[in-house]
Design an enzyme around this catalytic site. Structure first.
Site, PDB file in Angstrom:
ATOM      1  N   ASP A   1      56.158  61.362  88.838  1.00 19.69           N
ATOM      2  CA  ASP A   1      57.444  61.972  89.179  1.00 19.69           C
ATOM      3  C   ASP A   1      57.954  61.505  90.541  1.00 19.69           C
ATOM      4  O   ASP A   1      58.757  62.178  91.178  1.00 19.69           O
ATOM      5  CB  ASP A   1      57.351  63.496  89.130  1.00 19.69           C
ATOM      6  CG  ASP A   1      56.219  64.023  89.981  1.00 19.69           C
ATOM      7  OD1 ASP A   1      55.496  63.199  90.575  1.00 19.69           O
ATOM      8  OD2 ASP A   1      56.062  65.254  90.051  1.00 19.69           O
TER       9      ASP A   1
ATOM     10  N   HIS B   1      73.606  31.671 103.569  1.00 22.33           N
ATOM     11  CA  HIS B   1      74.317  32.510 102.593  1.00 22.33           C
ATOM     12  C   HIS B   1      75.145  33.520 103.369  1.00 22.33           C
ATOM     13  O   HIS B   1      74.956  33.707 104.573  1.00 22.33           O
ATOM     14  CB  HIS B   1      73.311  33.225 101.664  1.00 22.33           C
ATOM     15  CG  HIS B   1      72.171  33.874 102.410  1.00 22.33           C
ATOM     16  ND1 HIS B   1      72.253  35.127 102.955  1.00 22.33           N
ATOM     17  CD2 HIS B   1      70.924  33.425 102.733  1.00 22.33           C
ATOM     18  CE1 HIS B   1      71.111  35.430 103.551  1.00 22.33           C
ATOM     19  NE2 HIS B   1      70.281  34.404 103.457  1.00 22.33           N
TER      20      HIS B   1
ATOM     21  N   HIS C   1      65.563  24.285  99.779  1.00 24.10           N
ATOM     22  CA  HIS C   1      66.501  25.403  99.631  1.00 24.10           C
ATOM     23  C   HIS C   1      67.786  25.130 100.411  1.00 24.10           C
ATOM     24  O   HIS C   1      67.889  24.144 101.144  1.00 24.10           O
ATOM     25  CB  HIS C   1      65.856  26.733 100.045  1.00 24.10           C
ATOM     26  CG  HIS C   1      65.378  26.813 101.472  1.00 24.10           C
ATOM     27  ND1 HIS C   1      66.240  26.936 102.534  1.00 24.10           N
ATOM     28  CD2 HIS C   1      64.128  26.814 102.010  1.00 24.10           C
ATOM     29  CE1 HIS C   1      65.543  27.022 103.658  1.00 24.10           C
ATOM     30  NE2 HIS C   1      64.255  26.933 103.375  1.00 24.10           N
TER      31      HIS C   1
ATOM     32  N   ARG D   1      60.528  27.669 109.219  1.00 23.12           N
ATOM     33  CA  ARG D   1      61.943  27.987 108.990  1.00 23.12           C
ATOM     34  C   ARG D   1      62.463  28.686 110.242  1.00 23.12           C
ATOM     35  O   ARG D   1      61.707  29.432 110.890  1.00 23.12           O
ATOM     36  CB  ARG D   1      62.140  28.877 107.746  1.00 23.12           C
ATOM     37  CG  ARG D   1      63.597  29.221 107.480  1.00 23.12           C
ATOM     38  CD  ARG D   1      63.866  29.739 106.055  1.00 23.12           C
ATOM     39  NE  ARG D   1      63.186  30.966 105.722  1.00 23.12           N
ATOM     40  CZ  ARG D   1      62.120  31.057 104.952  1.00 23.12           C
ATOM     41  NH1 ARG D   1      61.592  29.971 104.417  1.00 23.12           N
ATOM     42  NH2 ARG D   1      61.565  32.227 104.704  1.00 23.12           N
TER      43      ARG D   1
ATOM     44  N   ASP E   1      59.869  36.045 108.092  1.00 24.27           N
ATOM     45  CA  ASP E   1      61.268  36.181 107.669  1.00 24.27           C
ATOM     46  C   ASP E   1      61.469  37.665 107.413  1.00 24.27           C
ATOM     47  O   ASP E   1      60.973  38.206 106.415  1.00 24.27           O
ATOM     48  CB  ASP E   1      61.504  35.346 106.404  1.00 24.27           C
ATOM     49  CG  ASP E   1      62.966  35.399 105.925  1.00 24.27           C
ATOM     50  OD1 ASP E   1      63.720  36.274 106.392  1.00 24.27           O
ATOM     51  OD2 ASP E   1      63.330  34.575 105.071  1.00 24.27           O
TER      52      ASP E   1
ATOM     53  N   HIS F   1      58.963  32.447  98.813  1.00 30.87           N
ATOM     54  CA  HIS F   1      59.162  33.899  98.692  1.00 30.87           C
ATOM     55  C   HIS F   1      57.850  34.671  98.817  1.00 30.87           C
ATOM     56  O   HIS F   1      57.665  35.711  98.192  1.00 30.87           O
ATOM     57  CB  HIS F   1      59.867  34.246  97.366  1.00 30.87           C
ATOM     58  CG  HIS F   1      61.297  33.804  97.337  1.00 30.87           C
ATOM     59  ND1 HIS F   1      62.024  33.665  96.177  1.00 30.87           N
ATOM     60  CD2 HIS F   1      62.143  33.458  98.337  1.00 30.87           C
ATOM     61  CE1 HIS F   1      63.251  33.249  96.473  1.00 30.87           C
ATOM     62  NE2 HIS F   1      63.345  33.120  97.768  1.00 30.87           N
TER      63      HIS F   1
ATOM     64  N   GLU G   1      65.860  30.920 111.300  1.00 31.32           N
ATOM     65  CA  GLU G   1      67.037  31.541 110.677  1.00 31.32           C
ATOM     66  C   GLU G   1      67.729  32.487 111.644  1.00 31.32           C
ATOM     67  O   GLU G   1      67.102  33.392 112.198  1.00 31.32           O
ATOM     68  CB  GLU G   1      66.605  32.322 109.420  1.00 31.32           C
ATOM     69  CG  GLU G   1      67.734  33.081 108.755  1.00 31.32           C
ATOM     70  CD  GLU G   1      67.337  33.716 107.419  1.00 31.32           C
ATOM     71  OE1 GLU G   1      66.143  34.038 107.247  1.00 31.32           O
ATOM     72  OE2 GLU G   1      68.226  33.882 106.567  1.00 31.32           O
TER      73      GLU G   1
ATOM     74  N   GLU H   1      69.656  28.657 108.177  1.00 32.42           N
ATOM     75  CA  GLU H   1      68.209  28.764 108.038  1.00 32.42           C
ATOM     76  C   GLU H   1      67.540  27.508 107.468  1.00 32.42           C
ATOM     77  O   GLU H   1      66.909  27.561 106.410  1.00 32.42           O
ATOM     78  CB  GLU H   1      67.855  29.965 107.175  1.00 32.42           C
ATOM     79  CG  GLU H   1      68.609  30.066 105.850  1.00 32.42           C
ATOM     80  CD  GLU H   1      68.158  31.280 105.027  1.00 32.42           C
ATOM     81  OE1 GLU H   1      66.955  31.403 104.783  1.00 32.42           O
ATOM     82  OE2 GLU H   1      69.030  32.088 104.652  1.00 32.42           O
TER      83      GLU H   1
ATOM     84  N   TYR I   1      58.705  22.283 104.717  1.00 30.88           N
ATOM     85  CA  TYR I   1      57.503  22.854 104.091  1.00 30.88           C
ATOM     86  C   TYR I   1      56.673  21.695 103.559  1.00 30.88           C
ATOM     87  O   TYR I   1      57.120  20.966 102.669  1.00 30.88           O
ATOM     88  CB  TYR I   1      57.900  23.811 102.960  1.00 30.88           C
ATOM     89  CG  TYR I   1      58.990  24.768 103.390  1.00 30.88           C
ATOM     90  CD1 TYR I   1      58.685  25.961 104.052  1.00 30.88           C
ATOM     91  CD2 TYR I   1      60.344  24.434 103.220  1.00 30.88           C
ATOM     92  CE1 TYR I   1      59.692  26.806 104.495  1.00 30.88           C
ATOM     93  CE2 TYR I   1      61.358  25.269 103.663  1.00 30.88           C
ATOM     94  CZ  TYR I   1      61.031  26.455 104.297  1.00 30.88           C
ATOM     95  OH  TYR I   1      62.022  27.279 104.749  1.00 30.88           O
TER      96      TYR I   1
ATOM     97  N   ASP J   1      68.838  39.227 108.847  1.00 31.96           N
ATOM     98  CA  ASP J   1      67.978  38.298 108.084  1.00 31.96           C
ATOM     99  C   ASP J   1      67.575  37.176 109.038  1.00 31.96           C
ATOM    100  O   ASP J   1      68.329  36.221 109.232  1.00 31.96           O
ATOM    101  CB  ASP J   1      68.786  37.766 106.887  1.00 31.96           C
ATOM    102  CG  ASP J   1      67.975  36.823 106.013  1.00 31.96           C
ATOM    103  OD1 ASP J   1      66.764  36.698 106.238  1.00 31.96           O
ATOM    104  OD2 ASP J   1      68.583  36.214 105.116  1.00 31.96           O
TER     105      ASP J   1
ATOM    106  N   HIS K   1      71.828  38.920 100.622  1.00 27.34           N
ATOM    107  CA  HIS K   1      72.601  37.826 100.038  1.00 27.34           C
ATOM    108  C   HIS K   1      73.932  38.462  99.649  1.00 27.34           C
ATOM    109  O   HIS K   1      74.074  39.034  98.578  1.00 27.34           O
ATOM    110  CB  HIS K   1      71.885  37.213  98.826  1.00 27.34           C
ATOM    111  CG  HIS K   1      70.631  36.480  99.217  1.00 27.34           C
ATOM    112  ND1 HIS K   1      69.752  35.951  98.324  1.00 27.34           N
ATOM    113  CD2 HIS K   1      70.116  36.176 100.440  1.00 27.34           C
ATOM    114  CE1 HIS K   1      68.752  35.357  98.972  1.00 27.34           C
ATOM    115  NE2 HIS K   1      68.957  35.496 100.254  1.00 27.34           N
TER     116      HIS K   1
HETATM  117  N1  GLY Z   1      65.215  36.518 103.497  1.00 25.10           N
HETATM  118  C1  GLY Z   1      65.955  35.963 102.461  1.00 25.10           C
HETATM  119  C2  GLY Z   1      66.660  34.756 102.870  1.00 25.10           C
HETATM  120  O1  GLY Z   1      66.394  34.225 103.928  1.00 25.10           O
HETATM  121  O2  GLY Z   1      67.560  34.325 102.219  1.00 25.10           O
HETATM  122 MN    MN Z   2      68.488  34.207 104.584  1.00 24.09          MN
HETATM  123 MN    MN Z   3      65.527  35.226 105.561  1.00 18.29          MN
END
Ligand code: GLY
Ligand code: MN
Ligand code: MN
Length: 455
Positions: free
Chosen positions: A41, A360, A356, A417, A262, A245, A419, A396, A400, A273, A367
């Site tokens: 529950d 965004h 990638h 990375r 991240d 991810h 960002e 970002e 890798y 982000d 996102h």
């Molecule tokens: N943390 C998700 C991205 O960087 O898009």
């Molecule tokens: Mn991002």
């Molecule tokens: Mn991110």
């Protein structure tokens, strides 16, 4: 929570109603999210729907906004849970329709239990229905019944809306441009998140587990009043940083590892982000520094494109060029194999190490919503739209390197990375996450201070 005046939300409703009238008028229906069972529950922590929140500021579940806008009428209604003294003992305060109407500035508010009785009348003879199908499927079924009830009255001359417009298409464009209240909240979300990254850097020690750094992030988010992380935090040490991810955050961090974090908080419904990558022992190795400085140069190149008039993808193209040059200089890409920088870009050879995009939209959702391309076709392509003041993007780039025979061994298992969260302004941009240590020397000096404090 920061108290944002309800006038701010009602102004957005007015703006949407003006757009509805410009399309012939009608009725908009915007539900909040539903609660989901986690197990037994227990429910998952409730997170309101972003569109619904954008138009109301109201955070309770079981609520629907209904807007009526045509040439003779304009009305903003809220359906919400009744007050319930018994349930409030268990679950906490509920506004109930009367207090919700006054607090959130609606023209009328009703019990959610009355929505099936009221909506057929609201929809009768409406020109257009502004609604997003399949967004909240439970409401789709109710809406079908309401429309059925209207159709049943057709011999009395009443008809249901002849046209349906996806209300999210109108709202996406509104949400893409952040107003001053949103900008202040996003700056706060980024400042808290940057402080969390700095805290994680300061507390990092070889031998720790990734989740210990995750705990530092969460601590900093919550002690500053952020409601939650805006998405699952990534704390990835060593080879885990090459899993884009990665979220298990369970591994032990070895001396010599880079740690990629991240993570961003959600503050009053707005996301940050941010990604930073740092050596757990406070010192970059020469190989780590070499790749780090390439990624940083790529981010700098992309940031130079963050200004009005640049196209959305310009930053990505700039970052890819710098990254690809770096891959060729370091021998990650073999010139004999892939040719020149231009060749390696056009053949997409760089994607072995950078797979990638470079960012965004960012806002209520990490996102965030909004079209990335113009709504017209030129030479078989829809051009990317131009950046304009008020848009918020992430920048970002990363690199890798998975182990492979053709890759110099010194670079194996390095994942990086960087960002930041960027507001486009009339004369360029503002970096919301500017205070988070980013260069090799900023990171090393931040970590040196905390290490010397402890030893
Ligand atoms: N943390 C998700 C991205 O960087 O898009
Ligand atoms: Mn991002
Ligand atoms: Mn991110």
């Amino acid at each position: 929570m920061t108290q944002v005046s309800h006038l701010h939300f009602s102004a957005r409703r007015q703006q949407l109603m003006a757009l509805m009238r410009a399309q012939g008028g009608g009725v908009a229906i915007i539900p909040t999210a539903r609660e989901w069972t986690r197990n037994s529950d227990n429910t998952f922590p409730f997170r309101h729907d972003s569109y619904f929140y954008y138009l109301s500021g109201f955070t309770e579940p079981e609520a629907v906004i209904v807007l009526v806008a045509n040439s003779t009428e304009e009305s903003a209604m809220l359906f919400c849970r009744d007050k319930d003294v018994e349930r409030e003992i268990w679950d906490g305060f509920r506004y109930g329709p009367a207090a919700a109407q006054a607090t959130f500035g609606f023209d009328a508010a009703y019990s959610i239990n009355d929505i099936n009785a009221i909506m057929p009348g609201v929809l009768s003879d409406a020109a257009t229905l502004f609604y997003s199908n399949a967004a909240e499927p439970h409401l789709d079924a109710q809406l079908q019944q309401w429309l059925q009830d209207v159709r049943a009255k057709n011999r009395t001359g009443i008809s249901p809306p002849a046209v349906t417009v996806d209300v999210r298409v109108l709202l996406d464009e509104m949400r893409l441009f952040k107003d001053h209240v949103e900008i202040a909240l996003m700056q706060r979300a980024a400042s808290i998140s940057g402080a969390a990254h700095t805290r994680a850097m300061r507390s990092a020690r070889p031998g720790q587990f990734e989740y210990e750094l995750e705990a530092e992030l969460l601590y900093e988010f919550r002690r500053n009043g952020a409601q939650s992380p805006a998405y699952g935090s990534i704390v990835a040490a060593g080879a885990n940083a090459c899993v884009l991810h990665y979220q298990s955050n369970q591994a032990q961090i070895n001396d010599g590892d880079l740690v990629l974090i991240d993570a961003g908080c959600e503050y009053d419904s707005y996301a940050a982000d941010i990604t930073r990558t740092f050596p757990v022992n406070g010192r970059f190795t020469p190989a780590q520094k070499t790749l780090y400085d390439i990624v940083l140069a790529a981010q700098t190149a992309a940031l130079a494109c963050a200004k009005p008039g640049a196209r959305y993808m310009d930053g990505h193209h700039a970052a890819v060029r710098v990254l690809t040059e770096g891959m060729l200089e370091t021998g990650l890409l073999d010139k004999q194999q892939v040719g020149s920088v231009d060749d390696a870009i056009s053949s997409l050879a760089y994607r072995e190490f950078y797979m990638h995009g470079t960012g965004h939209w960012l806002g209520l959702d990490v996102h965030d919503v909004g079209l990335y391309r113009e709504n017209r076709v030129i030479a078989d392509e829809k051009p990317y739209r131009q950046l304009e003041a008020g848009m918020v993007i992430t920048i970002e780039p990363g690199m890798y390197v998975r182990p492979a025979d053709h890759v110099p061994k010194e670079f194996w298992n390095i994942g990086i990375r960087i960002e930041d969260d960027i507001l486009i302004t009339a004369d360029g941009h503002v970096n919301f996450s500017r205070d988070t240590p980013k260069t090799v020397s900023e990171i090393e000096s931040e970590m040196r201070q905390s290490h010397s404090l402890q030893s």
